[in-house]
Write an enzyme that holds these catalytic residues in place. Structure first.
Site, PDB file in Angstrom:
ATOM      1  CE  LYS A 187     -23.171  90.280  55.606  1.00 15.25           C
ATOM      2  NZ  LYS A 187     -24.044  89.784  54.551  1.00 15.25           N
ATOM      3  NE  ARG A 245     -29.609  91.858  56.281  1.00 11.39           N
ATOM      4  CZ  ARG A 245     -29.390  91.953  54.963  1.00 11.39           C
ATOM      5  NH1 ARG A 245     -30.203  91.403  54.117  1.00 11.39           N
ATOM      6  NH2 ARG A 245     -28.367  92.593  54.504  1.00 11.39           N
ATOM      7  NE  ARG A 250     -20.058  96.047  47.999  1.00 17.91           N
ATOM      8  CZ  ARG A 250     -20.828  95.371  48.838  1.00 17.91           C
ATOM      9  NH1 ARG A 250     -20.303  94.568  49.731  1.00 17.91           N
ATOM     10  NH2 ARG A 250     -22.131  95.519  48.805  1.00 17.91           N
ATOM     11  NE  ARG A 269     -25.390  94.745  45.742  1.00 19.20           N
ATOM     12  CZ  ARG A 269     -25.308  94.148  46.930  1.00 19.20           C
ATOM     13  NH1 ARG A 269     -24.576  93.096  47.092  1.00 19.20           N
ATOM     14  NH2 ARG A 269     -25.973  94.615  47.947  1.00 19.20           N
ATOM     15  NE  ARG A 287     -27.048  98.440  51.372  1.00 15.33           N
ATOM     16  CZ  ARG A 287     -26.060  98.346  50.472  1.00 15.33           C
ATOM     17  NH1 ARG A 287     -25.842  99.314  49.619  1.00 15.33           N
ATOM     18  NH2 ARG A 287     -25.324  97.270  50.422  1.00 15.33           N
TER      19      ARG A 287
HETATM   20  P1  AMP Z   1     -27.988  92.049  50.708  1.00 17.87           P
HETATM   21  O1  AMP Z   1     -27.408  91.591  49.408  1.00 17.87           O
HETATM   22  O2  AMP Z   1     -27.712  91.076  51.824  1.00 17.87           O
HETATM   23  O3  AMP Z   1     -27.616  93.459  51.059  1.00 17.87           O
HETATM   24  O4  AMP Z   1     -29.593  92.021  50.507  1.00 17.87           O
HETATM   25  C1  AMP Z   1     -30.231  92.814  49.528  1.00 17.87           C
HETATM   26  C2  AMP Z   1     -31.679  93.065  49.935  1.00 17.87           C
HETATM   27  O5  AMP Z   1     -32.372  91.819  50.028  1.00 17.87           O
HETATM   28  C3  AMP Z   1     -31.851  93.717  51.304  1.00 17.87           C
HETATM   29  O6  AMP Z   1     -31.750  95.117  51.240  1.00 17.87           O
HETATM   30  C4  AMP Z   1     -33.255  93.262  51.674  1.00 17.87           C
HETATM   31  O7  AMP Z   1     -34.239  94.017  50.990  1.00 17.87           O
HETATM   32  C5  AMP Z   1     -33.292  91.846  51.121  1.00 17.87           C
HETATM   33  N1  AMP Z   1     -32.840  90.862  52.142  1.00 17.87           N
HETATM   34  C6  AMP Z   1     -31.740  90.056  52.075  1.00 17.87           C
HETATM   35  N2  AMP Z   1     -31.656  89.275  53.154  1.00 17.87           N
HETATM   36  C7  AMP Z   1     -32.730  89.574  53.926  1.00 17.87           C
HETATM   37  C8  AMP Z   1     -33.190  89.120  55.199  1.00 17.87           C
HETATM   38  N3  AMP Z   1     -32.545  88.177  55.883  1.00 17.87           N
HETATM   39  N4  AMP Z   1     -34.329  89.660  55.684  1.00 17.87           N
HETATM   40  C9  AMP Z   1     -35.020  90.596  55.000  1.00 17.87           C
HETATM   41  N5  AMP Z   1     -34.623  91.081  53.821  1.00 17.87           N
HETATM   42  C10 AMP Z   1     -33.496  90.587  53.283  1.00 17.87           C
END
Ligand code: AMP
Length: 209
Positions: A13, A88, A122, A154, A166
């Site tokens: 994504k 989300r 990754r 990461r 997750r």
């Molecule tokens: P990601 O890189 O998209 O996996 O986001 C990393 C972290 O940022 C997630 O585990 C959440 O803690 C926070 N996060 C990112 N986008 C959102 C969202 N739309 N709503 C709530 N938390 C978010």
């Protein structure tokens, strides 16, 4: 044009969102990247988000929506944007519809076992944030093809149990969004099982590009 990109972690994504943003000359708005940037700069927002991110939990809807509203009010987003990692939740979905009604929602579909396998392998460039993995290996191990930066895994990709959590969370989050975008008539399902180039071609095709 406002496009939402959805897909389980490991579906590509982030990579596809970046490529699409370049192709359509629209900003790539990734809430995960915005939070990581705020964390890195030690802003008040970053400090407030950290406690949720550290536990692998979602940041509160109000905090995310304020951050996204601010980002979408910037002049470069006037003509649209590629949203990655937002919305989300149903709250965020409703907030987005009032700010920027979505014209296309792309769902990158990948089964959980394949997502797990991909996440395990990754890595991300520390300099330009390009993501490498089984379907996009770097030419030289540990080094970014584009900028020569060092690749690192990461933190939240290191632990299989955390990854499973997750993925489970993703399924809970995504159901209402998929149903809404399907009902609105803007949902496109794309298989994320191929190479970066194959997925990109399929995404562009469903968008009529
Ligand atoms: P990601 O890189 O998209 O996996 O986001 C990393 C972290 O940022 C997630 O585990 C959440 O803690 C926070 N996060 C990112 N986008 C959102 C969202 N739309 N709503 C709530 N938390 C978010």
């Amino acid at each position: 044009m406002n496009i939402v990109m959805m897909g389980v972690q490991g579906s590509g994504k982030g990579t596809q969102s970046k490529l699409l943003a370049e192709k359509l000359h629209l900003p790539h708005v990734s809430t995960g990247d915005l939070f990581r940037d705020n964390l890195g700069r030690g802003t008040e927002l970053g400090k407030r988000a950290k406690e949720f991110m550290d536990k692998g939990e979602l940041v509160t809807d109000e905090l995310v929506c304020d951050m996204v509203a601010d980002r979408l009010s910037q002049p470069d987003a006037a003509g649209g944007c590629i949203l990655d990692g937002f919305p989300r939740s149903s709250f965020q979905l409703a907030a987005l519809e009032t700010m920027k009604p979505v014209e296309h929602a792309v769902l990158l579909e990948l089964d959980d076992e394949m997502a797990l396998a991909r996440l395990g392998g990754r890595s991300e460039c520390g300099k330009c944030q390009i993501i490498y993995g089984a379907n996009r290996p770097p030419k030289a191990a540990g080094t970014c093809d584009e900028c020569g930066g060092s690749l690192k895994v990461r933190g939240d990709d290191q632990d299989t149990e955390a990854i499973r959590k997750r993925i489970e969370m993703y399924h809970k989050e995504i159901d209402a969004l998929v149903r809404f975008y399907d009902w609105k008539g803007v949902l496109h399902r794309v298989s994320a099982a191929g190479t970066v180039e194959e997925i990109q071609a399929a995404v562009l095709a469903v968008l009529g590009r």
